[in-house]
Structures are given as C-alpha cells and as structure tokens.
Design a protein around this motif. Structure first.
Motif, PDB file in Angstrom:
ATOM      1  N   PRO A  24       0.984  -1.792   3.195  1.00 32.49           N
ATOM      2  CA  PRO A  24       0.033  -1.529   4.253  1.00 32.49           C
ATOM      3  C   PRO A  24      -0.314  -2.441   5.069  1.00 32.49           C
ATOM      4  N   ARG A  68       2.300  -1.905   7.890  1.00 32.47           N
ATOM      5  CA  ARG A  68       1.867  -0.635   8.587  1.00 32.47           C
ATOM      6  C   ARG A  68       0.683  -0.900   9.463  1.00 32.47           C
ATOM      7  N   SER A  69      -0.252  -1.609   8.924  1.00 26.85           N
ATOM      8  CA  SER A  69      -1.348  -2.149   9.819  1.00 26.85           C
ATOM      9  C   SER A  69      -0.744  -2.826  11.333  1.00 26.85           C
ATOM     10  N   GLY A 105       0.957   6.931   7.485  1.00 26.97           N
ATOM     11  CA  GLY A 105      -0.191   6.598   6.700  1.00 26.97           C
ATOM     12  C   GLY A 105      -1.383   6.996   7.160  1.00 26.97           C
ATOM     13  N   PRO A 106      -2.689   6.348   6.930  1.00 29.25           N
ATOM     14  CA  PRO A 106      -3.994   6.884   7.474  1.00 29.25           C
ATOM     15  C   PRO A 106      -3.690   6.447   9.229  1.00 29.25           C
ATOM     16  N   TRP A 107      -2.989   5.586   9.602  1.00 31.19           N
ATOM     17  CA  TRP A 107      -2.965   5.403  11.151  1.00 31.19           C
ATOM     18  C   TRP A 107      -2.591   6.457  11.906  1.00 31.19           C
ATOM     19  N   PHE A 154     -10.145   3.078  10.811  1.00 29.70           N
ATOM     20  CA  PHE A 154      -9.010   3.615  10.140  1.00 29.70           C
ATOM     21  C   PHE A 154      -8.508   2.562   9.037  1.00 29.70           C
ATOM     22  N   LEU A 155      -8.586   1.239   9.391  1.00 32.52           N
ATOM     23  CA  LEU A 155      -8.284   0.062   8.533  1.00 32.52           C
ATOM     24  C   LEU A 155      -9.312   0.345   7.262  1.00 32.52           C
ATOM     25  N   GLU A 184     -10.990   3.069   6.455  1.00 32.91           N
ATOM     26  CA  GLU A 184     -10.618   4.030   5.661  1.00 32.91           C
ATOM     27  C   GLU A 184      -9.474   3.976   4.609  1.00 32.91           C
ATOM     28  N   GLU A 185      -8.352   3.260   5.224  1.00 34.02           N
ATOM     29  CA  GLU A 185      -7.175   3.049   4.474  1.00 34.02           C
ATOM     30  C   GLU A 185      -7.630   2.333   2.976  1.00 34.02           C
TER      31      GLU A 185
END
Length: 257
Positions: free
Chosen positions: A15, A18-19, A42-44, A164-165, A167-168
C-alpha cells in the motif's frame, strides 16, 4: 506535451508503494506530462480516472501478456516501476521498447532483488540513506538515489489524494484520527497496547474517533487481538492496523490528533 511515462504500480500488498506510485502519476500529469498507469491500482484507480489519467488495472501475476502488450502499444519514453517484482517484470522490456527505465523500491524489496534484472535500470530511487546503502551493495553500477519522499510532496489533487488514501485505509469521513507509527518489537509496543486498551475511554470523549497504528514488528499479533477486542466493544472499526507503510507523511496529512 512532455515525454510519455508509464507508471507501473507494484505487485501484491504494497500500500505504501502504491500510494507513492499514485502520487507520482498525479503529479506528472498535473505538470503536463503524458502519463499512463498500469498494474494493480487498488483503490487509486478511481482517483486516477477522476483526474482523467489513462489507468489500466491489471492482475499480476496473471495478466503478464496483456501487461507487456500494453507496454509496447503505448510506446513510452520512460518506464517507472514500483517495487522489486514490478521492476523484474518491466526493466528488461526497456531494451525491446528502446526507452529508459527507473524503479522506486521500499524496505520490503531488499530480500527480493535480482541484480540481473536491474542491468537496464537508469536509476533506482529509495526513501532513505540507510536503504540506499543496502541496495548499493546489491546493485553495483546502478545509481541509487535518496528521494526523501517521506517529506509531503506537493500535489495538484490534494482532495483526490486524501479521499482515496482514506478509502484505502478504511477511515470514516470527517472522523477525528489519531496516528501512531513505529516498529513494534519492545517498549514501543507497550505504548501501543496501552493506547488501544484505553481507546474505548478515549472514544467516550471524542465521538467517532479512530486510531491508526502503522508499522510492523514481532508484537503486532498482540496488538491485532487487542484491536479486535476494542472494535467489538465499540461496535465499529475504531482501531486500524494497516501494517508497514512507506507513506507516513501522507498519513500525517490525515491525522487530526
């Protein structure tokens, strides 16, 4: 229009990396670069598409053929891979495509490096000098650069990034957030355990408050069990333990306490 760059998001549970990949993608796009995102977004994926950035979510391992075909079809000038597994998959492709290749690595990548796969790398980026020294011993001849990306980077999409961070991580909208980040092997774990134990009392004084404890260590299991007990007592996801994170500065932007 600046050079086309393909950002390759990391494989597996990474994560923090990914961020970082998302931050770079958003930042390059805001600066006028022609940028494309590939890999496990991912959620991004939602944030990138909201920013009108071409984003192709691919399952790896599994979609390697689609991934390699996309690399060839987009004809990038630069390929930027995040994580050792993604670097192993993409950097050899730079010879076939005729472009430059770089990689950003985190601490968890130390045990996964295959030096032979980094022969075509123009540079490797890392977050700190300690990791730089470790990787330089393994990758002779490749420039290893400390980026200091734990300093909050400027972003033209702060609301998108934060949304979105959150949310992740599983944060509630508008909830106060307490952040603790450390490695939990000894006395620092005792502090975290006391904080989790006290959290139902803290929640009485700050309704809706959440506790985010980032990091890993041999005593993480004790903390996880205590977090489960606290969450069951409160009836919600009040205590969150996402494990190791490379994006502590971004987490600090979310913290209110």
């Amino acid at each position: 229009m600046a050079a086309r760059t393909v950002i390759c998001f990391p494989i597996g549970p990474a994560p923090g990396l990914r961020s970082e990949a998302a931050q770079l993608t958003l930042g390059l796009s805001a600066g006028g670069h022609d940028v494309i995102a590939l890999g496990q977004l991912g959620p991004w994926r939602h944030a990138l598409r909201l920013a009108k950035i071409p984003a192709h979510d691919l399952t790896l391992p599994g979609d390697e053929r689609k991934f390699q075909r996309a690399l060839h079809d987009f004809e990038p000038q630069v390929i930027h891979a995040f994580g050792a597994e993604m670097a192993h998959l993409t950097l050899p492709q730079t010879l076939l495509i005729g472009c430059g290749g770089v990689a950003t690595l985190g601490h968890q990548d130390l045990t996964r490096l295959n030096p032979a796969q980094f022969r075509t790398a123009s540079a490797v980026f890392v977050p700190c000098d300690h990791l730089r020294e470790q990787i330089m011993r393994r990758l002779s001849g490749v420039p290893v650069i400390t980026t200091g990306y734990l300093i909050p980077p400027p972003s033209s999409y702060p609301e998108v990034r934060t949304r979105f961070l959150a949310e992740e991580l599983g944060l509630d909208d508008g909830a106060p957030l307490i952040l603790m980040a450390d490695r939990f092997d000894g006395s620092e774990a005792e502090v975290a355990l006391e904080l989790i134990s006290a959290f139902p009392v803290i929640a009485d004084h700050a309704p809706g408050v959440q506790l985010l404890i980032a990091g890993e260590g041999v005593r993480l299991g004790e903390m996880e069990q205590l977090a489960i007990d606290a969450n069951e007592r409160l009836g919600r996801r009040a205590v969150l333990l996402p494990g190791h994170r490379d994006d502590i500065a971004q987490l600090l932007t979310l913290a209110t306490i």
